[in-house]
Scaffold this motif. Structure first.
Motif, PDB file in Angstrom:
ATOM      1  N   GLY A 134      -2.030 -15.680  25.292  1.00  0.00           N
ATOM      2  CA  GLY A 134      -1.372 -16.827  25.861  1.00  0.00           C
ATOM      3  C   GLY A 134      -2.248 -18.145  26.372  1.00  0.00           C
ATOM      4  O   GLY A 134      -1.768 -18.954  27.173  1.00  0.00           O
ATOM      5  N   LYS A 135      -3.530 -17.854  26.058  1.00  0.00           N
ATOM      6  CA  LYS A 135      -4.412 -19.040  26.504  1.00  0.00           C
ATOM      7  C   LYS A 135      -5.677 -18.828  25.858  1.00  0.00           C
ATOM      8  O   LYS A 135      -5.874 -18.022  24.956  1.00  0.00           O
ATOM      9  CB  LYS A 135      -4.977 -18.819  28.187  1.00  0.00           C
ATOM     10  CG  LYS A 135      -5.590 -17.676  28.268  1.00  0.00           C
ATOM     11  CD  LYS A 135      -6.034 -17.542  29.708  1.00  0.00           C
ATOM     12  CE  LYS A 135      -6.778 -16.306  30.232  1.00  0.00           C
ATOM     13  NZ  LYS A 135      -7.304 -16.214  31.605  1.00  0.00           N
ATOM     14  N   PRO A 136      -6.618 -19.853  25.631  1.00  0.00           N
ATOM     15  CA  PRO A 136      -7.646 -19.783  24.838  1.00  0.00           C
ATOM     16  C   PRO A 136      -8.483 -18.601  25.091  1.00  0.00           C
ATOM     17  O   PRO A 136      -8.790 -18.289  26.290  1.00  0.00           O
ATOM     18  CB  PRO A 136      -8.321 -21.314  24.934  1.00  0.00           C
ATOM     19  CG  PRO A 136      -7.267 -22.047  25.508  1.00  0.00           C
ATOM     20  CD  PRO A 136      -6.404 -21.032  26.275  1.00  0.00           C
ATOM     21  N   VAL A 137      -8.841 -17.904  24.074  1.00  0.00           N
ATOM     22  CA  VAL A 137      -9.946 -16.905  24.409  1.00  0.00           C
ATOM     23  C   VAL A 137     -11.596 -17.555  23.947  1.00  0.00           C
ATOM     24  O   VAL A 137     -11.671 -18.270  23.519  1.00  0.00           O
ATOM     25  CB  VAL A 137      -9.702 -15.335  23.620  1.00  0.00           C
ATOM     26  CG1 VAL A 137      -8.320 -14.980  23.976  1.00  0.00           C
ATOM     27  CG2 VAL A 137      -9.653 -15.810  22.219  1.00  0.00           C
ATOM     28  N   GLY A 138     -12.364 -16.539  24.528  1.00  0.00           N
ATOM     29  CA  GLY A 138     -13.723 -17.128  24.365  1.00  0.00           C
ATOM     30  C   GLY A 138     -14.168 -18.396  25.083  1.00  0.00           C
ATOM     31  O   GLY A 138     -15.328 -18.461  24.995  1.00  0.00           O
ATOM     32  N   SER A 139     -13.293 -18.638  26.239  1.00  0.00           N
ATOM     33  CA  SER A 139     -13.771 -19.550  27.005  1.00  0.00           C
ATOM     34  C   SER A 139     -14.883 -19.299  27.881  1.00  0.00           C
ATOM     35  O   SER A 139     -15.681 -20.296  28.272  1.00  0.00           O
ATOM     36  CB  SER A 139     -12.704 -20.029  27.899  1.00  0.00           C
ATOM     37  OG  SER A 139     -12.186 -19.053  28.516  1.00  0.00           O
ATOM     38  N   ASP A 140     -15.052 -18.165  28.255  1.00  0.00           N
ATOM     39  CA  ASP A 140     -16.177 -17.547  29.161  1.00  0.00           C
ATOM     40  C   ASP A 140     -17.438 -18.138  28.642  1.00  0.00           C
ATOM     41  O   ASP A 140     -18.469 -18.567  28.960  1.00  0.00           O
ATOM     42  CB  ASP A 140     -16.007 -16.276  29.653  1.00  0.00           C
ATOM     43  CG  ASP A 140     -14.883 -15.964  30.506  1.00  0.00           C
ATOM     44  OD1 ASP A 140     -14.442 -16.942  31.253  1.00  0.00           O
ATOM     45  OD2 ASP A 140     -14.377 -14.944  30.734  1.00  0.00           O
TER      46      ASP A 140
END
Length: 193
Positions: A134-140
């Motif tokens: 439900g949110k962008p992954v890989g942002s870390d």
């Protein structure tokens, strides 16, 4: 505006805690004051604000160790979960005498659940999809954010998360009403969102 909103929300939290109605009003209990003190410690420099500061200054710099990440996240996620659990114990003092062991069990449970929750969150940022999470992954990774996954790898994260969850559940031994909290700890450790 964001800073003002944060300040206003913290004030609102204290107003809510200190004006809560309950049996403590009739019995002269200090439950709201105890709860407000717990919340102040969790929100301030020794809690969420301090942890967020250390998290922010570390982004894009030398990799944090798992121990450093534990300290940072214990102040952020852990502090607020700990406060919620311990404030619940304080609120129950309006109904009965609360032993110190209840506060200690809540503290240990929430500390371990909070850290396990953060580790799972770091793992989901690597293993999940935008749709599932439900949110962008890989942002870390994109933001060069140091996480438990970068420090321990997925396998190390899984092992530590299971250990922390077991320690949380162990903290509740001897409390008859703890079944739901044990279930919740294990459910959070396998969540996909």
């Amino acid at each position: 505006m964001a800073t003002l909103a944060g300040d206003a929300l913290q004030a609102a939290a204290f107003q809510t805690v200190l004006s809560a109605e309950g049996p403590w009003q009739e019995k002269g209990s200090f439950a709201p004051a105890v709860a407000a003190k717990i919340l102040a410690e969790a929100a301030g420099e020794q809690g969420m604000c301090g942890g967020q500061y250390f998290d922010t200054i570390g982004d894009g710099k030398v990799l944090h160790t798992a121990e450093e990440l534990t300290v940072i996240n214990d102040k952020k996620t852990g502090a607020l979960l700990r406060a919620a659990c311990m404030m619940g114990v304080a609120a129950s003092s309006g109904y009965r005498v609360v032993e110190e062991r209840c506060f200690e069990a809540a503290r240990v449970y929430a500390t371990n659940v909070g850290l396990a929750f953060q580790i799972r969150d770091d793992m989901l940022d690597v293993t999940s999809s935008d749709t599932e999470l439900g949110k962008p992954v890989g942002s870390d990774r994109v933001n060069e954010k140091n996480t438990f996954v970068t420090a321990l790898g997925l396998s190390g994260c899984s092992q530590l998360m299971e250990q922390l969850t077991q320690e949380a559940v162990n903290a509740l031994e001897g409390f008859e009403e703890a079944g739901f909290l044990s279930w919740l700890a294990w459910e959070m450790s396998v969540r996909n969102k």
